[in-house]
Motif scaffolding. Structure first.
Motif, short mmCIF file in Angstrom:
data_model
loop_
_atom_site.label_atom_id
_atom_site.label_comp_id
_atom_site.label_asym_id
_atom_site.label_seq_id
_atom_site.Cartn_x
_atom_site.Cartn_y
_atom_site.Cartn_z
N PRO A 188 16.59 -25.87 20.89
CA PRO A 188 15.36 -25.70 20.11
C PRO A 188 14.23 -24.94 20.79
N GLY A 189 14.39 -24.48 22.07
CA GLY A 189 13.28 -23.92 22.80
C GLY A 189 12.56 -22.77 22.11
N LEU A 190 13.26 -21.63 21.95
CA LEU A 190 12.64 -20.46 21.33
C LEU A 190 12.28 -20.74 19.88
N ALA A 191 13.11 -21.51 19.18
CA ALA A 191 12.84 -21.83 17.78
C ALA A 191 11.48 -22.52 17.63
N LEU A 192 11.18 -23.48 18.51
CA LEU A 192 9.89 -24.16 18.46
C LEU A 192 8.76 -23.28 18.97
N PHE A 193 9.03 -22.52 20.02
CA PHE A 193 8.01 -21.62 20.58
C PHE A 193 7.53 -20.63 19.53
N LYS A 223 3.75 -21.43 6.25
CA LYS A 223 4.66 -21.04 5.18
C LYS A 223 5.90 -20.29 5.68
N ASN A 224 5.93 -19.98 6.98
CA ASN A 224 7.05 -19.20 7.54
C ASN A 224 7.77 -19.90 8.69
N VAL A 225 7.54 -21.20 8.87
CA VAL A 225 8.12 -21.91 10.00
C VAL A 225 9.65 -22.00 9.88
N ILE A 226 10.12 -22.43 8.73
CA ILE A 226 11.57 -22.59 8.52
C ILE A 226 12.29 -21.26 8.68
N ALA A 227 11.72 -20.21 8.11
CA ALA A 227 12.34 -18.89 8.19
C ALA A 227 12.41 -18.42 9.64
N THR A 228 11.39 -18.72 10.41
CA THR A 228 11.37 -18.30 11.82
C THR A 228 12.41 -19.07 12.64
N ILE A 229 12.49 -20.37 12.43
CA ILE A 229 13.51 -21.17 13.13
C ILE A 229 14.91 -20.74 12.70
N ALA A 230 15.05 -20.33 11.44
CA ALA A 230 16.35 -19.89 10.94
C ALA A 230 16.84 -18.65 11.69
N HIS A 231 15.94 -17.80 12.17
CA HIS A 231 16.35 -16.61 12.91
C HIS A 231 17.07 -17.01 14.20
N SER A 232 16.49 -17.95 14.94
CA SER A 232 17.14 -18.39 16.18
C SER A 232 18.49 -19.04 15.89
N THR A 233 18.54 -19.82 14.83
CA THR A 233 19.78 -20.51 14.47
C THR A 233 20.86 -19.52 14.05
N ALA A 234 20.47 -18.52 13.25
CA ALA A 234 21.43 -17.51 12.80
C ALA A 234 21.93 -16.67 13.96
N ALA A 235 21.05 -16.32 14.88
CA ALA A 235 21.47 -15.54 16.05
C ALA A 235 22.51 -16.30 16.84
N LEU A 236 22.31 -17.60 17.01
CA LEU A 236 23.27 -18.42 17.75
C LEU A 236 24.64 -18.39 17.08
N ALA A 237 24.66 -18.57 15.76
CA ALA A 237 25.94 -18.63 15.05
C ALA A 237 26.66 -17.28 15.05
N ILE A 238 25.92 -16.23 14.73
CA ILE A 238 26.54 -14.90 14.59
C ILE A 238 27.05 -14.39 15.92
N VAL A 239 26.22 -14.47 16.96
CA VAL A 239 26.60 -13.93 18.26
C VAL A 239 27.74 -14.72 18.88
N ASN A 268 0.70 -24.38 14.61
CA ASN A 268 0.94 -25.63 15.35
C ASN A 268 1.23 -25.30 16.82
N LEU A 269 0.18 -25.29 17.64
CA LEU A 269 0.36 -24.98 19.05
C LEU A 269 1.09 -26.09 19.81
N ALA A 270 1.15 -27.29 19.23
CA ALA A 270 1.94 -28.35 19.86
C ALA A 270 3.42 -27.96 19.85
N PHE A 271 3.91 -27.40 18.73
CA PHE A 271 5.28 -26.89 18.68
C PHE A 271 5.50 -25.84 19.78
N THR A 272 4.53 -24.92 19.89
CA THR A 272 4.66 -23.84 20.86
C THR A 272 4.66 -24.38 22.29
N ALA A 273 3.85 -25.40 22.55
CA ALA A 273 3.82 -26.01 23.89
C ALA A 273 5.15 -26.68 24.22
#
Length: 438
Positions: A58-63, A71-87, A236-241
């Motif tokens: 979850p590191g980069l996904a939360l960062f 309104k774009n949190v889920i979409a952003t986390i989905a990028h990290s998740t998709a990269a993991l699966a595809i690569v 949410n800077l707590a997520f980023t921290a």
């Protein structure tokens, strides 16, 4: 009965038509050695593999997820998740072979061969030739984690406006056209590594590569709707921290694991990683405080990541004094790239993929040539600033041109950007049908 017969026939056809799947393992492929198991080093690299995987999810996904609007949190986390699966799947099918394979008896200077397609010929008793103490399956897993995080980093540049379908196609093509060739050229026996370009843990392969790709993507996609006018502050800077903390811990596997052994070089790489991150946080915050009259948590967190990026190419080549100077210079340099340069040139690198990873990777790669010490690592004897710069130029050119071509393919197939209305409503709902409730 008929269905069973058809299934058996189909299976036979598949095996017959896929020699990479059906062929028995060769005694040794050109990139392989017979395993001479080092249990301590294998245990450390197994741990490092888990640490680096943690960096993406979850590191980069939360960062990244904490820095976008709600309104774009889920979409952003989905990028990290998709990269993991595809690569991961691509790495098994062809990516590992293109990165570390050999064509025939000679190493191609630009791209690996297909000898290890579908991991053909890899067995529990084989090792990658440069790391004979590690099982090759473990080596493959460790290198996979680097391949995963690199395209995920690019997503920070096009966050909040790209179609999810476009990001999937982009990750797929970018791994094959950009990542695998550059990985081979630097680490897989290609011309850059053979010529003497030093990159201990991915300053060029991971950070400059992804940073330049992010800059190209940001320019091609254009600014977000309302950029420079609407409030686009992190939700949410707590997520980023929390994400920064996970990245920091994972980076010890990233850098110290790149010694490929549990040895003295791994030890100095670990210390250098922590020291450079702390120095860069101080450097970034000092410049920010002077320029904006107040320090911010986001600045401290960004400085830490800038230092981690800066020390990556040098971690196992420099002593702690060199690590300190790399960190203290990387922080201000990345602040300039992420804040002033972006404002000056008016490109919308949403989460500063180029400002931190591109600039930080370049600073670290050049300073590796300055501070590399043979007393730390005998390989440092060949350190040369000119070679480091030429290596950077080669990576920038390959990544920049390759990324532009891939974006054009996406543009004329899936399309790149969501509509203005979808962007305003938010990608969480319009792309995924999900939302984060208040």
């Amino acid at each position: 009965m008929i269905r069973k017969s058809l299934a058996l026939a189909a299976l036979c056809c598949l095996v017959t038509a896929s020699p990479a799947l059906a062929a028995p393992a060769a005694p040794l492929l050109a990139h392989q050695a017979t395993l001479e198991l080092n249990e301590a080093s294998s245990a450390w690299i197994l741990t490092s593999t888990a640490l680096v995987l943690l960096m993406t999810l979850p590191g980069l996904a939360l960062f990244y997820g904490g820095m976008v609007r709600r309104k774009n949190v889920i979409a952003t986390i989905a990028h990290s998740t998709a990269a993991l699966a595809i690569v991961t799947v691509l790495w098994f099918v062809v990516g590992y072979s293109l990165s570390f394979g050999v064509s025939g008896e000679a190493t191609n200077p630009y791209i690996g061969g297909l000898e290890a397609l579908f991991l053909n010929g890899v067995t529990p008793t084989t090792a990658f030739a440069a790391a004979p103490g590690l099982p090759e399956f473990l080596w493959i897993a460790y290198q996979l984690t680097f391949a995963i995080i690199t395209p995920a980093l690019i997503a920070g540049a096009f966050a909040e406006r790209i179609k999810f379908s476009a990001s999937i196609l982009f990750f797929f093509l970018w791994h094959l056209i950009v990542y695998a060739p550059i990985c081979h050229q630097v680490w897989g026996g290609g011309w850059l590594g053979s010529w003497g370009v030093l990159d201990f843990a991915g300053g060029a392969v991971v950070h400059v590569n992804s940073g330049v790709a992010g800059l190209v993507a940001a320019i091609v996609l254009g600014q977000r709707h309302g950029f420079g006018r609407d409030n686009m502050a992190p939700h949410n800077l707590a997520f980023t921290a929390i994400g920064t903390g996970l990245l920091f811990v994972g980076w010890l596997g990233f850098n110290a694991g790149s010694a490929w052994a549990a040895d003295a070089i791994a030890g100095v790489a670990a210390l250098n990683t922590i020291l450079a991150a702390a120095a860069a946080a101080i450097g970034w915050t000092a410049v920010e405080w002077f320029a904006h009259k107040r320090p911010t948590l986001l600045g401290l967190l960004s400085g830490i990541v800038a230092g981690l990026v800066g020390i990556t190419p040098a971690a196992g080549f420099v002593d702690p004094k060199g690590a300190f100077f790399i960190g203290i210079l990387s922080g201000p340099a990345c602040f300039v790239g992420a804040v002033w340069l972006k404002k000056l040139l008016k490109y919308d690198d949403s989460l500063d993929a180029f400002g931190i990873h591109g600039i930080g990777g370049m600073v670290g790669a050049i300073l590796t040539g300055v501070f590399a010490s043979a007393a730390i690592n005998p390989v440092s004897e060949g350190a040369d600033v000119v070679k480091q710069i030429v290596g950077l130029l080669a990576v920038v050119a390959w990544s920049g041109i390759g990324t532009w071509v891939i974006l054009m393919i996406c543009k004329f197939t899936t399309g790149l950007r969501v509509t203005k209305e979808d962007e305003i409503e938010g990608l969480d709902y319009t792309q995924h049908g999900e939302t984060i409730h208040q």
